[in-house]
Structure formats: structure tokens, C-alpha cells
Design a protein around this motif. Sequence first.
Motif, PDB file in Angstrom:
ATOM      1  N   GLU A  17      42.084  72.289  54.121  1.00 54.80           N
ATOM      2  CA  GLU A  17      42.675  71.131  53.445  1.00 54.80           C
ATOM      3  C   GLU A  17      42.973  71.517  51.992  1.00 54.80           C
ATOM      4  O   GLU A  17      42.179  71.294  51.085  1.00 54.80           O
ATOM      5  CB  GLU A  17      41.725  69.937  53.505  1.00 54.80           C
ATOM      6  CG  GLU A  17      41.485  69.417  54.916  1.00 54.80           C
ATOM      7  CD  GLU A  17      40.561  68.218  54.918  1.00 54.80           C
ATOM      8  OE1 GLU A  17      40.097  67.832  53.815  1.00 54.80           O
ATOM      9  OE2 GLU A  17      40.304  67.665  56.002  1.00 54.80           O
ATOM     10  N   MET A  18      44.141  72.123  51.802  1.00 47.57           N
ATOM     11  CA  MET A  18      44.509  72.640  50.499  1.00 47.57           C
ATOM     12  C   MET A  18      45.968  72.285  50.230  1.00 47.57           C
ATOM     13  O   MET A  18      46.857  72.665  50.998  1.00 47.57           O
ATOM     14  CB  MET A  18      44.311  74.164  50.460  1.00 47.57           C
ATOM     15  CG  MET A  18      44.508  74.792  49.093  1.00 47.57           C
ATOM     16  SD  MET A  18      44.255  76.579  49.205  1.00 47.57           S
ATOM     17  CE  MET A  18      42.564  76.652  49.808  1.00 47.57           C
ATOM     18  N   THR A  19      46.220  71.555  49.175  1.00 46.72           N
ATOM     19  CA  THR A  19      47.581  71.128  48.862  1.00 46.72           C
ATOM     20  C   THR A  19      48.242  72.131  47.924  1.00 46.72           C
ATOM     21  O   THR A  19      47.581  72.983  47.312  1.00 46.72           O
ATOM     22  CB  THR A  19      47.560  69.746  48.198  1.00 46.72           C
ATOM     23  OG1 THR A  19      46.846  69.834  46.953  1.00 46.72           O
ATOM     24  CG2 THR A  19      46.880  68.726  49.102  1.00 46.72           C
ATOM     25  N   GLN A  20      49.554  71.997  47.804  1.00 51.06           N
ATOM     26  CA  GLN A  20      50.288  72.851  46.884  1.00 51.06           C
ATOM     27  C   GLN A  20      49.907  72.574  45.437  1.00 51.06           C
ATOM     28  O   GLN A  20      49.886  73.494  44.603  1.00 51.06           O
ATOM     29  CB  GLN A  20      51.791  72.658  47.080  1.00 51.06           C
ATOM     30  CG  GLN A  20      52.292  73.095  48.443  1.00 51.06           C
ATOM     31  CD  GLN A  20      53.782  72.870  48.602  1.00 51.06           C
ATOM     32  OE1 GLN A  20      54.470  72.493  47.659  1.00 51.06           O
ATOM     33  NE2 GLN A  20      54.283  73.098  49.810  1.00 51.06           N
ATOM     34  N   GLU A  21      49.599  71.311  45.131  1.00 50.50           N
ATOM     35  CA  GLU A  21      49.198  70.978  43.767  1.00 50.50           C
ATOM     36  C   GLU A  21      47.866  71.625  43.407  1.00 50.50           C
ATOM     37  O   GLU A  21      47.670  72.095  42.276  1.00 50.50           O
ATOM     38  CB  GLU A  21      49.098  69.456  43.604  1.00 50.50           C
ATOM     39  CG  GLU A  21      50.426  68.724  43.568  1.00 50.50           C
ATOM     40  CD  GLU A  21      51.040  68.589  44.953  1.00 50.50           C
ATOM     41  OE1 GLU A  21      50.334  68.898  45.954  1.00 50.50           O
ATOM     42  OE2 GLU A  21      52.218  68.183  45.043  1.00 50.50           O
ATOM     43  N   SER A  44      54.091  77.146  39.629  1.00 50.33           N
ATOM     44  CA  SER A  44      54.711  75.875  39.980  1.00 50.33           C
ATOM     45  C   SER A  44      54.732  75.677  41.492  1.00 50.33           C
ATOM     46  O   SER A  44      54.752  76.638  42.276  1.00 50.33           O
ATOM     47  CB  SER A  44      56.140  75.816  39.430  1.00 50.33           C
ATOM     48  OG  SER A  44      56.957  76.775  40.072  1.00 50.33           O
ATOM     49  N   THR A  45      54.722  74.415  41.889  1.00 47.91           N
ATOM     50  CA  THR A  45      54.759  74.096  43.319  1.00 47.91           C
ATOM     51  C   THR A  45      56.084  74.520  43.950  1.00 47.91           C
ATOM     52  O   THR A  45      56.129  74.822  45.149  1.00 47.91           O
ATOM     53  CB  THR A  45      54.548  72.588  43.516  1.00 47.91           C
ATOM     54  OG1 THR A  45      55.540  71.866  42.753  1.00 47.91           O
ATOM     55  CG2 THR A  45      53.156  72.178  43.067  1.00 47.91           C
ATOM     56  N   VAL A  46      57.159  74.539  43.172  1.00 46.58           N
ATOM     57  CA  VAL A  46      58.457  74.977  43.701  1.00 46.58           C
ATOM     58  C   VAL A  46      58.387  76.442  44.134  1.00 46.58           C
ATOM     59  O   VAL A  46      58.854  76.814  45.222  1.00 46.58           O
ATOM     60  CB  VAL A  46      59.560  74.768  42.648  1.00 46.58           C
ATOM     61  CG1 VAL A  46      60.898  75.291  43.175  1.00 46.58           C
ATOM     62  CG2 VAL A  46      59.671  73.299  42.272  1.00 46.58           C
ATOM     63  N   THR A  47      57.786  77.266  43.281  1.00 48.58           N
ATOM     64  CA  THR A  47      57.646  78.692  43.625  1.00 48.58           C
ATOM     65  C   THR A  47      56.764  78.877  44.850  1.00 48.58           C
ATOM     66  O   THR A  47      57.080  79.676  45.743  1.00 48.58           O
ATOM     67  CB  THR A  47      57.059  79.455  42.431  1.00 48.58           C
ATOM     68  OG1 THR A  47      57.902  79.284  41.292  1.00 48.58           O
ATOM     69  CG2 THR A  47      56.933  80.931  42.743  1.00 48.58           C
TER      70      THR A  47
END
Length: 339
Positions: A291-295, A304-307
Motif C-alpha cells: 500500500e504505497m502511493t505515488q505521493e 515529482s509524481t509526474v516523473t
Amino acid sequence: MTTRSIYSPDERGESVDEQAESEASTGHACPDCGGSLVTDDSRGETVCESCGLVVDEDEIDHGPEWRAFDSQERDNKRRVGAPTTEMKHDKGLSTNIGWQDKDAYGNSLSSRQREKMQRLRTWDERFRTRDHAERNLKQALGEIDRMGSALGVPESARETASVIYRRALDEGMLPGRSIEGMATAALYAAVRQANLPQTLDDMAVVSRVDEMEFTRAYRYLNRELSLQVGPPDPATYLSKFVSELDADDALERQARALIEAGKEANVHSGKSPVGLAAAAIYAAGLLLGEEMTQETVSEATDISTVTIRERYRELLEAEAELDDSAVDATNGAESGASA
């Protein structure tokens, strides 16, 4: 003047056994058989030559801590005082008066003694740096040691950074550039050579100059000194990022496998290694059901989350292609064996 007796033990009224007992009591003869004693420095033992009795063991070795196998090596390793170091402008050969106002027993000095020690420190500081160049070198090496200590860089890499800065000073590359910028660039070059996980952002946090200045100085050092610095490996940053996320070893192994698959597919070419490492951690979390988000990954890695979103898809596709090719190779081998 010492006189020597010409009489034998029998003529003095002393038997041979009594003489052996006398020698044994003084520690020069074996207490068992009266034989002569020899000392084995390699084992730290004192043994009897006649009967082999171990009279003393675990003796203190008063020799040096190093080993030498010939006379030339023995002469090279002889030294007095602390070893030399490139991290000091004088290589650590000068004196250094401590700042504590205490004597050898830990007692505080009187006011007159404190004034005297302060004057001695002032003159000691003046004598250690003879000219402007040595003062600048002392400041730069102090900056390298300060930043390396703040970043947890090992002493060997700090020594390498000091050598790089000295080379730049000998080549006349410092005029027109700040001491702090060149010191930061030398430390980052040493970090890259040692494949350590410190990034440009980490260097910017501890440096006294902005990132643009020391990156420009780093490119200048790399070009003029022809430093053997290869491209950074994304796998170098995995342990650091996994520790920041407090994840387990299984996630790190999966992320490392993703990066290796990306290298075989040439996904890493032209990409930021730090961004690939962050994306590999997020992709590994997806594969393992973490359970790991991009944020969360973005905050821990400062990417950055985009990268992360762009790179993790490329890594997953590269691993899928690698698995498909492995399956095709296995099926081909099985069909060839059955034929």
C-alpha cells in the motif's frame, strides 16, 4: 668497577643445582629442568629450550601494529605520530592546540593561563598558513570535511575530494570561482566516483552556494581534469530510498530486478537515475501488493509524481517484454529437445 669471580661454583661452596635454582629464581632459567629460556615474539610465549615448558604466555607485544616482509617495506612503514592525510592543508604534519581550557588532568586553567593559551593558539594559526593560497586551501578542505560529515560520506571519499581540489589548485583552475562552489564540486565528483547514493539535491542542502553554481563547477572539473566519472547507476539510490520509506528487503530486491530489466531494454538511456530509482520502488510496490502511493514515494525521494508515473510504466513494460522473451526461449528449447 665490577669484578668477576674466577672461582667455579664448587670452589665457592655452591653446587650446580643450587646455581640452577638461583638462575630460575631470577627468571633466566627453566624452573623445572634449569635449562635456558627463549622468548617467542610471534606467539607471545617464553619457553624452555630443553624441556619445552611454557614459562610465560600472553605477553604484551610492544612492536608496531603493521607487518613487513622485507627491509624496504619495513622502512616505508616506520613513522612517528599520526599518519598524513590529504584532508588537511599541511597534510596533518603541524601542531594543533585544542580549544578546551583544561590541563592534562581535566582541571580548568586559571585566567592568566587561559590568556596565554589563547595567544599560543593565535600564533599557531598564523604559522600553520604561510600565505593566501594555504589559507584558501584550508578553508576549502574544511568545507569538504563539513559537507561530507553532514551527508555521511565516508572518509575515503572525502580524501578523494581533497585530492581533486588540490589538483584543481595546482592546475590554476580556481581564479574566478568561489571556494565553496569548487569544494562542493570536488566532493560531488568523489561521491560519483565511489558510487555513493548522494544526489545533487543532497549536495544543495549542505552547500553554501546554489545548485547552478556548483553543478557548473563540477562540469568544469570533470572536463579539465578528465575525471573517470561514469553515469550514475539507478540501483545505487535504492537502499537509501527504501530506508526512507521504511520498506522491507523484498521490495528492494524487486525494484533492483526492475532496474536490471530496464537496463536490458535500454529504458535508462537519457533518463534521470534518481527518477528511475523512485519509479522502480513504486512499481515494485505494485507488484508486491504494498500500500504505497505515488505521493508517498515522491515525498521520500523528492521526485515529482509526474516523473514517477511516466517511468514506472516503462519499467513494467520492460520487465514484461523480458519475461515474454524468456518464455519464448524456453518453449523453443523444449520443442528442439522433443524434436
